[in-house]
Design a protein around this motif. Sequence first.
Motif, PDB file in Angstrom:
ATOM      1  N   LEU A 127      26.042  20.901  29.699  1.00  0.00           N
ATOM      2  CA  LEU A 127      24.852  21.586  30.204  1.00  0.00           C
ATOM      3  C   LEU A 127      23.643  21.310  29.326  1.00  0.00           C
ATOM      4  CD1 LEU A 127      26.360  25.045  31.247  1.00  0.00           C
ATOM      5  CD2 LEU A 127      25.424  23.287  32.769  1.00  0.00           C
ATOM      6  N   ARG A 128      23.873  21.278  28.020  1.00  0.00           N
ATOM      7  CA  ARG A 128      22.772  20.994  27.098  1.00  0.00           C
ATOM      8  C   ARG A 128      22.236  19.579  27.314  1.00  0.00           C
ATOM      9  NH1 ARG A 128      20.887  19.106  22.372  1.00  0.00           N
ATOM     10  NH2 ARG A 128      19.865  20.561  20.934  1.00  0.00           N
ATOM     11  N   ALA A 129      23.144  18.633  27.497  1.00  0.00           N
ATOM     12  CA  ALA A 129      22.719  17.261  27.750  1.00  0.00           C
ATOM     13  C   ALA A 129      21.964  17.149  29.069  1.00  0.00           C
ATOM     14  CB  ALA A 129      23.934  16.334  27.755  1.00  0.00           C
ATOM     15  N   ARG A 130      22.338  18.003  30.033  1.00  0.00           N
ATOM     16  CA  ARG A 130      21.699  17.947  31.349  1.00  0.00           C
ATOM     17  C   ARG A 130      20.296  18.533  31.331  1.00  0.00           C
ATOM     18  NH1 ARG A 130      19.181  17.335  34.842  1.00  0.00           N
ATOM     19  NH2 ARG A 130      19.527  17.400  37.103  1.00  0.00           N
ATOM     20  N   PHE A 131      20.087  19.600  30.563  1.00  0.00           N
ATOM     21  CA  PHE A 131      18.834  20.320  30.647  1.00  0.00           C
ATOM     22  C   PHE A 131      17.923  20.183  29.432  1.00  0.00           C
ATOM     23  CE2 PHE A 131      21.535  22.939  33.565  1.00  0.00           C
ATOM     24  CZ  PHE A 131      20.887  22.562  34.724  1.00  0.00           C
ATOM     25  N   VAL A 132      18.432  19.679  28.314  1.00  0.00           N
ATOM     26  CA  VAL A 132      17.612  19.539  27.113  1.00  0.00           C
ATOM     27  C   VAL A 132      17.347  18.059  26.868  1.00  0.00           C
ATOM     28  CG1 VAL A 132      17.441  19.964  24.636  1.00  0.00           C
ATOM     29  CG2 VAL A 132      18.547  21.643  26.114  1.00  0.00           C
ATOM     30  N   ALA A 133      16.100  17.661  27.020  1.00  0.00           N
ATOM     31  CA  ALA A 133      15.723  16.268  26.796  1.00  0.00           C
ATOM     32  C   ALA A 133      15.487  16.022  25.303  1.00  0.00           C
ATOM     33  CB  ALA A 133      14.462  15.931  27.582  1.00  0.00           C
ATOM     34  N   MET A 134      16.112  14.979  24.781  1.00  0.00           N
ATOM     35  CA  MET A 134      15.946  14.647  23.372  1.00  0.00           C
ATOM     36  C   MET A 134      14.983  13.487  23.223  1.00  0.00           C
ATOM     37  SD  MET A 134      19.873  14.904  21.967  1.00  0.00           S
ATOM     38  CE  MET A 134      19.317  14.682  20.273  1.00  0.00           C
ATOM     39  N   HIS A 135      14.275  13.458  22.102  1.00  0.00           N
ATOM     40  CA  HIS A 135      13.359  12.372  21.800  1.00  0.00           C
ATOM     41  C   HIS A 135      13.768  11.725  20.490  1.00  0.00           C
ATOM     42  CE1 HIS A 135      10.540  13.368  25.040  1.00  0.00           C
ATOM     43  NE2 HIS A 135      10.818  14.643  24.770  1.00  0.00           N
ATOM     44  N   ALA A 136      13.550  10.436  20.397  1.00  0.00           N
ATOM     45  CA  ALA A 136      13.935   9.698  19.196  1.00  0.00           C
ATOM     46  C   ALA A 136      13.189  10.246  17.977  1.00  0.00           C
ATOM     47  CB  ALA A 136      13.620   8.214  19.380  1.00  0.00           C
TER      48      ALA A 136
END
Length: 198
Positions: A127-136
């Motif tokens: 769920l975290r991977a689906r809804f939380v966008a990560m930036h480099a």
Amino acid sequence: MTRGQRLPVVFDVVFDLAIVLIFALFLWASWDRTASAISSSTTMAWLALPVALARHGAHLQFATMLVTISALVAAALGALLSIAARLRGSAALWAAGAWLFGCSVAILMPLWTAVGFLGALLMVVALRARFVAMHAVTALAAFLSELWPLGYAAGFAVLAWRYNPQLLLKVLVIAFGASLVARALVPSQRTVTIGHLS
């Protein structure tokens, strides 16, 4: 909410907190002590898995080393994947690393508790991977952000061969405390988005 609408940054902290609570709940749950008192077959996965392998013909000492090395590989690979995910800004890669980290910790739990723990952890990191966008981020920021799995992997590599789960639990807690201090020094660069919602 529409697709791509941004949520407050605090939303990703909720997922992080949920992950920490899952670790704490399954590692120190009261039902572990109750189950152990009721059934002698309830035992730590670190001990139960080698015994299960031994029943199928493997030498017990070899099976114990195999389980320990597998957990060490999961811890190291999980830490490396999590750091790589921070560098690349890949939420899916981070989820894989976090789940492998969980696999290495699961051997410190009773067998069926470990199964429930891994299922709950998989759901939350997905769920975290689906809804939380990560930036480099920079290499230093990635390292500091993943100090918990990295510190645990290092401690596991040094202390696992003493076959003392209490030592590894102490390493886990110390690494977590160090990661809180380290992550406080890293400015948040994460963005939360919602997709497939209307």
